[in-house]
Design an enzyme around this catalytic site. Structure first.
Site, short mmCIF file in Angstrom:
data_model
loop_
_atom_site.label_atom_id
_atom_site.label_comp_id
_atom_site.label_asym_id
_atom_site.label_seq_id
_atom_site.Cartn_x
_atom_site.Cartn_y
_atom_site.Cartn_z
N THR A 41 64.46 6.23 86.77
CA THR A 41 64.05 5.74 85.47
C THR A 41 62.74 4.96 85.60
O THR A 41 62.35 4.58 86.71
CB THR A 41 65.12 4.82 84.87
OG1 THR A 41 65.30 3.68 85.73
CG2 THR A 41 66.45 5.55 84.73
N GLU A 80 68.43 10.01 81.82
CA GLU A 80 69.89 10.16 81.95
C GLU A 80 70.43 11.39 81.24
O GLU A 80 71.58 11.80 81.47
CB GLU A 80 70.59 8.91 81.40
CG GLU A 80 70.33 7.64 82.21
CD GLU A 80 69.09 6.89 81.80
OE1 GLU A 80 68.98 5.69 82.12
OE2 GLU A 80 68.19 7.49 81.14
N LYS A 108 64.33 -9.05 65.61
CA LYS A 108 65.40 -9.66 64.82
C LYS A 108 64.85 -10.92 64.15
O LYS A 108 64.68 -11.96 64.79
CB LYS A 108 66.59 -9.99 65.73
CG LYS A 108 67.16 -8.74 66.39
CD LYS A 108 68.11 -9.07 67.52
CE LYS A 108 68.54 -7.80 68.23
NZ LYS A 108 69.36 -8.07 69.43
N TRP A 151 66.82 -6.77 60.89
CA TRP A 151 66.10 -5.98 61.87
C TRP A 151 64.76 -5.50 61.30
O TRP A 151 64.68 -5.06 60.14
CB TRP A 151 66.90 -4.74 62.27
CG TRP A 151 68.01 -5.02 63.23
CD1 TRP A 151 68.39 -6.23 63.72
CD2 TRP A 151 68.90 -4.06 63.80
NE1 TRP A 151 69.46 -6.09 64.56
CE2 TRP A 151 69.80 -4.76 64.63
CE3 TRP A 151 69.02 -2.69 63.69
CZ2 TRP A 151 70.80 -4.13 65.35
CZ3 TRP A 151 70.03 -2.05 64.41
CH2 TRP A 151 70.91 -2.77 65.23
#
Length: 551
Positions: free
Chosen positions: A175, A320, A447, A452
């Site tokens: 990753t 993934e 936030k 949001w």
């Protein structure tokens, strides 16, 4: 029944499309050959690896760009039974050393030039004994290395390939490590088989032998989004753009080879458009551009469509999930929609690829409605989704869940506790047609006052301004509201624009309340990027003296 391995992927083009061309830009110029010659060279590579005792249980790393020798390694290594481990040449020294040590690579295939100089510089810290330089000769060096072409010349093509099992480790990628050390992800023969078939289908990237495919997404990154395997299985003509290709290199290959399909991160296509604007160019052969990593600006998508008749297709995926996990393409019943309505669908990340399942859940693990408004974290599972990280049992618990989640939107039915879902970390909405749209990364969503704010939505709106080339938005601490958005933008050469003008543009572009607007918009010379071409918000926060919660 035969095991699901790469052998039929190799057999099909070399036997059914032996005359189809393969083209690569290299340090020494353009290299051209056919699937027939490719097949013989791969068999020689398998023979060379086998002769050196490399096979099942061994891991062979590559450290290079997109070219024919790297492409041959994509097949020769797993066909020998060994595992191909692609390492990002753009990583910093510490990450390269960590990845090689963590993976315990047995052999390294490295490009000449800068990649080889990097390996030379780090050599004393790398636990590797065998090195192959992917070139005709080895640069002057103290490292005991062999040239790739000498390796192949010393071995006749192996007539009978070694037997393979579908559960053999065949691929490995780490990753990007934007919030910590990179984590290793392993792919088996069966997983590569399943994912390449998924990508090749009309419901995936719709590849066929009629295509001329140029994967710009690097081969060192998540199997180059599976193009080397899927395009080979399809029998397509392939064009590899070589070391550090710029916009001029890509345009030349598109014109020279009649490329019909290409793929890469948005910045590549922004740069290509700017190059064509300034120097001219012929994109008439190009039909599709697949975009991933982040969303392409709406204006860039519109210009390619209206001015060049090129369709940009958004895709979503992760290391993934073996990269491509969804593609945005209108359904058949949408064929008569007008351009504006179709564009609104295409800007989303699209429909999940065949073979995968998804759930979108709130903080309590309950499914959210598929209404295009309700947001939650995307969970996925399927035969191409990993269920653990290599050598990292500590990371597994945080990234994989096995708890009841609604089987359908709004359903309360659960699943077996033994089944694992990948927590992608992507906050998404799903509309009534099943199209998912990434709202933000969980670590990047802002936030503010309990609400949001999507950094991605703000970035896309900013980049819709003709004077803005790049935009990145991060949350900064606020005493009253917890966080507030701060935007950094890079303007086009010669463009002059100030913060009030950008703020007015955002207010017009966004269908959101005023409190969404950034408290500050900074004009900057550049925005840092990760080794895979994404905006590096971790580094950006550091430059701005902002510390994110997850760091």
């Amino acid at each position: 029944m035969s095991d699901l391995t790469l052998r039929p992927f190799f057999w099909r083009p070399t036997n059914l499309f032996p005359e189809t061309r393969l083209v690569a830009r290299t340090h020494d110029g353009i290299h051209e050959y056919t699937y027939d010659a490719f097949g013989r060279r791969v068999r020689s590579l398998v023979a060379a690896l086998t002769d050196r005792g490399l096979g099942p249980g061994d891991r062979i790393a590559t450290f290079g760009w997109n070219h024919h020798r790297h492409f041959e390694a994509y097949f020769g290594v797993p066909l020998s039974g060994a595992q191909l481990h692609t390492i990002n040449v753009m990583l910093g020294d510490d990450d390269i050393v960590h990845i090689v040590e963590d993976a315990a690579d047995d052999c390294l295939l490295v490009d000449p030039g800068e990649p080889f100089r990097t390996i030379e510089r780090l050599w004393d810290d790398l636990p590797i004994e065998r090195v192959v330089v992917m070139a005709e000769s080895v640069p002057e060096t103290d490292i005991d290395a062999v040239a790739y072409e000498d390796l192949l010349a010393d071995h006749e093509p192996m007539r009978e390939l070694p037997p393979l099992e579908e559960d053999l480790p065949a691929g490995m990628c780490y990753t990007s490590g934007t919030t910590g050390r990179p984590k290793g992800v392993e792919y088996t023969q069966k997983m590569i088989y399943a994912h390449a078939m998924m990508v090749m289908t009309p419901a995936g990237l719709d590849l066929s032998e009629r295509d001329v495919v140029m994967p710009v997404v690097p081969m060192f990154h998540v199997n180059s989004w599976e193009f080397p395997y899927a395009a080979t299985m399809a029998g397509a003509t392939q064009v590899y753009p070589g070391p550090s290709p710029d916009a001029a290199d890509l345009l030349e290959l598109i014109e020279r080879e009649g490329v019909t399909m290409t793929a890469g991160v948005p910045t590549v296509w922004i740069n290509l458009l700017e190059h064509v604007d300034e120097h001219g160019g012929d994109l008439s052969s190009l039909e599709r551009i697949v975009v991933g990593g982040s969303a392409a600006p709406a204006d860039i998508m519109r210009r390619y469509d209206e001015e060049f008749d090129v369709t940009m297709e958004h895709a979503w995926g992760m290391t993934e999930t073996m990269s491509i996990g969804s593609v945005s393409r209108p359904k058949a019943r949408m064929d008569d929609w007008d351009r504006e309505r179709t564009a609104a669908k295409r800007k989303k990340q699209g429909l999940l690829s065949p073979g995968l399942e998804m759930r979108v859940v709130d903080d309590d693990g309950e499914a959210v409605a598929w209404d295009g408004q309700s947001a939650g974290e995307l969970l996925v599972r399927g035969p191409t989704v990993v269920s653990e990280y290599y050598n990292r049992p500590d990371a597994t618990a945080a990234d994989f869940v096995s708890r009841p989640v609604g089987e359908t939107a709004g359903s309360s039915e659960g699943f077996s506790p033994s089944e694992k879902w990948l927590k992608t970390g992507d906050i998404v909405t799903v509309d009534e047609d099943g199209y998912l749209e990434v709202v933000d990364r969980a670590k990047d969503v802002i936030k503010s006052g309990g609400e949001w704010i999507s950094s991605i939505a703000l970035e896309n709106a900013l980049m819709a301004h003709e004077a803005v080339v790049e935009a990145a938005v991060v949350g900064v601490p606020h005493e009253k509201w917890q966080e507030r958005p701060l935007a950094c933008v890079v303007t086009a050469g010669g463009s002059t624009i100030d913060e009030p003008e950008l703020r007015d543009h955002l207010a017009d572009e966004l269908d959101q309340p005023d409190w969404w607007l950034p408290d500050e918009i900074r004009i900057v010379e550049s925005i840092p990027k990760t080794a895979t071409g994404k905006f590096d918000k971790k580094t950006l926060r550091g430059r701005l003296d902002v510390v994110a919660d997850d760091e």
